[in-house]
Design a protein around this motif. Structure first.
Motif, PDB file in Angstrom:
ATOM      1  N   ALA A   1      22.975  52.262  -0.871  1.00  0.00           N
ATOM      2  CA  ALA A   1      22.925  53.188  -2.002  1.00  0.00           C
ATOM      3  C   ALA A   1      21.913  54.312  -1.790  1.00  0.00           C
ATOM      4  O   ALA A   1      22.104  55.436  -2.265  1.00  0.00           O
ATOM      5  N   MET A   2      20.818  54.017  -1.080  1.00  0.00           N
ATOM      6  CA  MET A   2      19.777  55.024  -0.861  1.00  0.00           C
ATOM      7  C   MET A   2      19.932  55.713   0.489  1.00  0.00           C
ATOM      8  O   MET A   2      19.016  56.410   0.950  1.00  0.00           O
ATOM      9  N   GLY A   3      21.082  55.518   1.113  1.00  0.00           N
ATOM     10  CA  GLY A   3      21.354  56.158   2.392  1.00  0.00           C
ATOM     11  C   GLY A   3      22.060  57.486   2.202  1.00  0.00           C
ATOM     12  O   GLY A   3      21.476  58.489   1.792  1.00  0.00           O
ATOM     13  N   TYR A   4      23.361  57.513   2.470  1.00  0.00           N
ATOM     14  CA  TYR A   4      24.131  58.752   2.395  1.00  0.00           C
ATOM     15  C   TYR A   4      24.111  59.409   1.019  1.00  0.00           C
ATOM     16  O   TYR A   4      24.038  60.642   0.933  1.00  0.00           O
ATOM     17  N   PRO A   5      24.202  58.658  -0.096  1.00  0.00           N
ATOM     18  CA  PRO A   5      24.160  59.331  -1.406  1.00  0.00           C
ATOM     19  C   PRO A   5      22.898  60.164  -1.608  1.00  0.00           C
ATOM     20  O   PRO A   5      22.966  61.298  -2.089  1.00  0.00           O
ATOM     21  N   LEU A   6      21.734  59.616  -1.242  1.00  0.00           N
ATOM     22  CA  LEU A   6      20.504  60.387  -1.379  1.00  0.00           C
ATOM     23  C   LEU A   6      20.442  61.528  -0.366  1.00  0.00           C
ATOM     24  O   LEU A   6      19.919  62.611  -0.658  1.00  0.00           O
ATOM     25  N   TYR A   7      20.971  61.286   0.835  1.00  0.00           N
ATOM     26  CA  TYR A   7      21.015  62.360   1.824  1.00  0.00           C
ATOM     27  C   TYR A   7      21.834  63.537   1.303  1.00  0.00           C
ATOM     28  O   TYR A   7      21.531  64.704   1.563  1.00  0.00           O
ATOM     29  N   ALA A   8      22.913  63.228   0.565  1.00  0.00           N
ATOM     30  CA  ALA A   8      23.760  64.282  -0.002  1.00  0.00           C
ATOM     31  C   ALA A   8      22.967  65.143  -0.979  1.00  0.00           C
ATOM     32  O   ALA A   8      23.103  66.374  -0.993  1.00  0.00           O
ATOM     33  N   LEU A   9      22.131  64.505  -1.798  1.00  0.00           N
ATOM     34  CA  LEU A   9      21.289  65.266  -2.720  1.00  0.00           C
ATOM     35  C   LEU A   9      20.292  66.135  -1.958  1.00  0.00           C
ATOM     36  O   LEU A   9      20.063  67.296  -2.311  1.00  0.00           O
ATOM     37  N   GLY A  10      19.705  65.572  -0.912  1.00  0.00           N
ATOM     38  CA  GLY A  10      18.783  66.350  -0.088  1.00  0.00           C
ATOM     39  C   GLY A  10      19.472  67.517   0.577  1.00  0.00           C
ATOM     40  O   GLY A  10      18.904  68.615   0.705  1.00  0.00           O
ATOM     41  N   LEU A  11      20.727  67.303   0.991  1.00  0.00           N
ATOM     42  CA  LEU A  11      21.475  68.366   1.657  1.00  0.00           C
ATOM     43  C   LEU A  11      21.740  69.535   0.708  1.00  0.00           C
ATOM     44  O   LEU A  11      21.767  70.689   1.138  1.00  0.00           O
ATOM     45  N   LEU A  12      21.919  69.245  -0.574  1.00  0.00           N
ATOM     46  CA  LEU A  12      22.108  70.317  -1.551  1.00  0.00           C
ATOM     47  C   LEU A  12      20.889  71.239  -1.589  1.00  0.00           C
ATOM     48  O   LEU A  12      21.029  72.465  -1.691  1.00  0.00           O
ATOM     49  N   VAL A  13      19.706  70.658  -1.492  1.00  0.00           N
ATOM     50  CA  VAL A  13      18.484  71.465  -1.481  1.00  0.00           C
ATOM     51  C   VAL A  13      18.405  72.278  -0.191  1.00  0.00           C
ATOM     52  O   VAL A  13      17.995  73.448  -0.198  1.00  0.00           O
ATOM     53  N   VAL A  14      18.825  71.674   0.926  1.00  0.00           N
ATOM     54  CA  VAL A  14      18.831  72.395   2.202  1.00  0.00           C
ATOM     55  C   VAL A  14      19.796  73.575   2.143  1.00  0.00           C
ATOM     56  O   VAL A  14      19.472  74.685   2.602  1.00  0.00           O
ATOM     57  N   VAL A  15      20.984  73.361   1.571  1.00  0.00           N
ATOM     58  CA  VAL A  15      21.971  74.445   1.439  1.00  0.00           C
ATOM     59  C   VAL A  15      21.406  75.575   0.588  1.00  0.00           C
ATOM     60  O   VAL A  15      21.587  76.766   0.900  1.00  0.00           O
ATOM     61  N   TRP A  16      20.712  75.220  -0.493  1.00  0.00           N
ATOM     62  CA  TRP A  16      20.071  76.242  -1.320  1.00  0.00           C
ATOM     63  C   TRP A  16      19.069  77.060  -0.509  1.00  0.00           C
ATOM     64  O   TRP A  16      19.038  78.300  -0.591  1.00  0.00           O
ATOM     65  N   ALA A  17      18.258  76.382   0.300  1.00  0.00           N
ATOM     66  CA  ALA A  17      17.247  77.071   1.113  1.00  0.00           C
ATOM     67  C   ALA A  17      17.909  77.973   2.149  1.00  0.00           C
ATOM     68  O   ALA A  17      17.455  79.100   2.386  1.00  0.00           O
ATOM     69  N   VAL A  18      18.985  77.492   2.765  1.00  0.00           N
ATOM     70  CA  VAL A  18      19.684  78.277   3.792  1.00  0.00           C
ATOM     71  C   VAL A  18      20.277  79.544   3.185  1.00  0.00           C
ATOM     72  O   VAL A  18      20.111  80.650   3.728  1.00  0.00           O
ATOM     73  N   ARG A  19      20.981  79.403   2.070  1.00  0.00           N
ATOM     74  CA  ARG A  19      21.607  80.572   1.445  1.00  0.00           C
ATOM     75  C   ARG A  19      20.553  81.574   0.978  1.00  0.00           C
ATOM     76  O   ARG A  19      20.736  82.789   1.107  1.00  0.00           O
ATOM     77  N   ARG A  20      19.468  81.054   0.451  1.00  0.00           N
ATOM     78  CA  ARG A  20      18.379  81.930  -0.013  1.00  0.00           C
ATOM     79  C   ARG A  20      17.775  82.695   1.149  1.00  0.00           C
ATOM     80  O   ARG A  20      17.536  83.910   1.066  1.00  0.00           O
ATOM     81  N   SER A  21      17.527  82.001   2.247  1.00  0.00           N
ATOM     82  CA  SER A  21      16.936  82.639   3.422  1.00  0.00           C
ATOM     83  C   SER A  21      17.901  83.647   4.048  1.00  0.00           C
ATOM     84  O   SER A  21      17.502  84.764   4.396  1.00  0.00           O
ATOM     85  N   ASP A  22      19.173  83.258   4.194  1.00  0.00           N
ATOM     86  CA  ASP A  22      20.157  84.168   4.795  1.00  0.00           C
ATOM     87  C   ASP A  22      20.293  85.453   3.986  1.00  0.00           C
ATOM     88  O   ASP A  22      20.412  86.552   4.546  1.00  0.00           O
ATOM     89  N   LYS A  23      20.274  85.325   2.664  1.00  0.00           N
ATOM     90  CA  LYS A  23      20.392  86.495   1.798  1.00  0.00           C
ATOM     91  C   LYS A  23      19.198  87.420   1.970  1.00  0.00           C
ATOM     92  O   LYS A  23      19.346  88.648   2.056  1.00  0.00           O
ATOM     93  N   ARG A  24      18.013  86.845   2.040  1.00  0.00           N
ATOM     94  CA  ARG A  24      16.804  87.650   2.208  1.00  0.00           C
ATOM     95  C   ARG A  24      16.780  88.331   3.573  1.00  0.00           C
ATOM     96  O   ARG A  24      16.475  89.515   3.681  1.00  0.00           O
ATOM     97  N   LEU A  25      17.079  87.593   4.621  1.00  0.00           N
ATOM     98  CA  LEU A  25      17.029  88.164   5.969  1.00  0.00           C
ATOM     99  C   LEU A  25      18.063  89.266   6.145  1.00  0.00           C
ATOM    100  O   LEU A  25      17.819  90.254   6.839  1.00  0.00           O
ATOM    101  N   LYS A  26      19.226  89.094   5.517  1.00  0.00           N
ATOM    102  CA  LYS A  26      20.259  90.132   5.586  1.00  0.00           C
ATOM    103  C   LYS A  26      19.794  91.395   4.878  1.00  0.00           C
ATOM    104  O   LYS A  26      19.987  92.513   5.383  1.00  0.00           O
ATOM    105  N   ALA A  27      19.147  91.237   3.721  1.00  0.00           N
ATOM    106  CA  ALA A  27      18.644  92.395   2.983  1.00  0.00           C
ATOM    107  C   ALA A  27      17.541  93.101   3.759  1.00  0.00           C
ATOM    108  O   ALA A  27      17.484  94.336   3.793  1.00  0.00           O
ATOM    109  N   LEU A  28      16.665  92.332   4.385  1.00  0.00           N
ATOM    110  CA  LEU A  28      15.588  92.931   5.171  1.00  0.00           C
ATOM    111  C   LEU A  28      16.135  93.674   6.384  1.00  0.00           C
ATOM    112  O   LEU A  28      15.629  94.742   6.750  1.00  0.00           O
ATOM    113  N   ALA A  29      17.170  93.116   7.002  1.00  0.00           N
ATOM    114  CA  ALA A  29      17.768  93.765   8.174  1.00  0.00           C
ATOM    115  C   ALA A  29      18.421  95.092   7.805  1.00  0.00           C
ATOM    116  O   ALA A  29      18.404  96.044   8.595  1.00  0.00           O
ATOM    117  N   GLU A  30      18.977  95.171   6.595  1.00  0.00           N
ATOM    118  CA  GLU A  30      19.638  96.405   6.173  1.00  0.00           C
ATOM    119  C   GLU A  30      18.642  97.505   5.847  1.00  0.00           C
ATOM    120  O   GLU A  30      18.964  98.692   5.948  1.00  0.00           O
TER     121      GLU A  30
END
Length: 219
Positions: free
Chosen positions: A163-192
């Protein structure tokens, strides 16, 4: 990284161990869990599925079974995973302190996006949050499963491990996806907003225009 099949395959040896131990004892449970891990590895070979999750899972089960054999206790099967969770938590926290958050390092390595995110403070902060979320997950796994281990709740240990394996990893992955999208958006804006380097043709045209506008000195 093993997908839905990885979730199923990683659960089978644990379930086999607990069930066989309940009916036939520790020795049979050890051989049953190891045998199921071998069968899963063979099945992946036959079906031409990625072997990395199966191989890592096999070694994990083998180590857990060895510890159970050495301790002479069924709950020893879960001891390696419990302390591994604490070690992972420590590594993740340390990576934040040295400003190399693992969530960002691993993501950029898997996708070949480079380390530009480390130069942008808000991007690094996002990956700090994602890494901290994963560290909290490992800490929770250690605290809960260590308490169950000390209380001799072997059956609940198996449930908690799944129960504390993949289900919790999935929740952690949601936070990672948020960080990735946030970073990609910022870096793209800075590059422009950054000025683009001139090409050779643009440099040559600019110099010609400059020389054309320069008055010829009288003799």
């Amino acid at each position: 990284m093993g997908g839905v099949s990885g979730l199923f395959y990683s659960s089978v040896p644990v379930i086999v161990f607990v069930l066989v131990n309940a009916f036939f004892g520790l020795t049979a449970a050890i051989w049953g869990s190891v045998g199921s891990a071998v069968a899963i590895t063979v099945l992946r070979v036959v079906r031409k599925e990625p072997l990395q999750p199966a191989i890592s899972g096999f070694f994990g089960v083998a180590i857990a079974a060895f510890i159970a054999f050495r301790t002479g206790s069924a709950k020893g099967f879960f001891l390696f995973g419990i302390w591994a969770s604490l070690a992972y938590c420590g590594v993740f926290v340390l990576s934040i302190l040295v400003r190399w958050p693992i969530a960002g390092v691993v993501w950029s390595a898997l996708n070949g996006t480079g380390q530009a995110w480390r130069k942008d403070k808000p991007s690094r902060y996002g990956y700090d949050v994602a890494t901290l979320a994963l560290a909290v997950i490992f800490a929770a796994r250690f605290v809960v499963q260590r308490w169950l281990y000390n209380s001799d709740y072997t059956g609940w240990l198996a449930f908690a491990k799944i129960a504390m394996g993949y289900p919790l990893y999935a929740l952690g992955l949601l936070v990672v996806v948020w960080a990735v999208r946030r970073s990609d958006k910022r870096l793209k804006a800075l590059a422009e907003t950054e000025p683009k380097p001139e090409t050779d043709a643009e440099v040559e045209a600019r110099l010609r225009e400059k020389y054309a506008q320069t008055p010829t000195p009288e003799v």
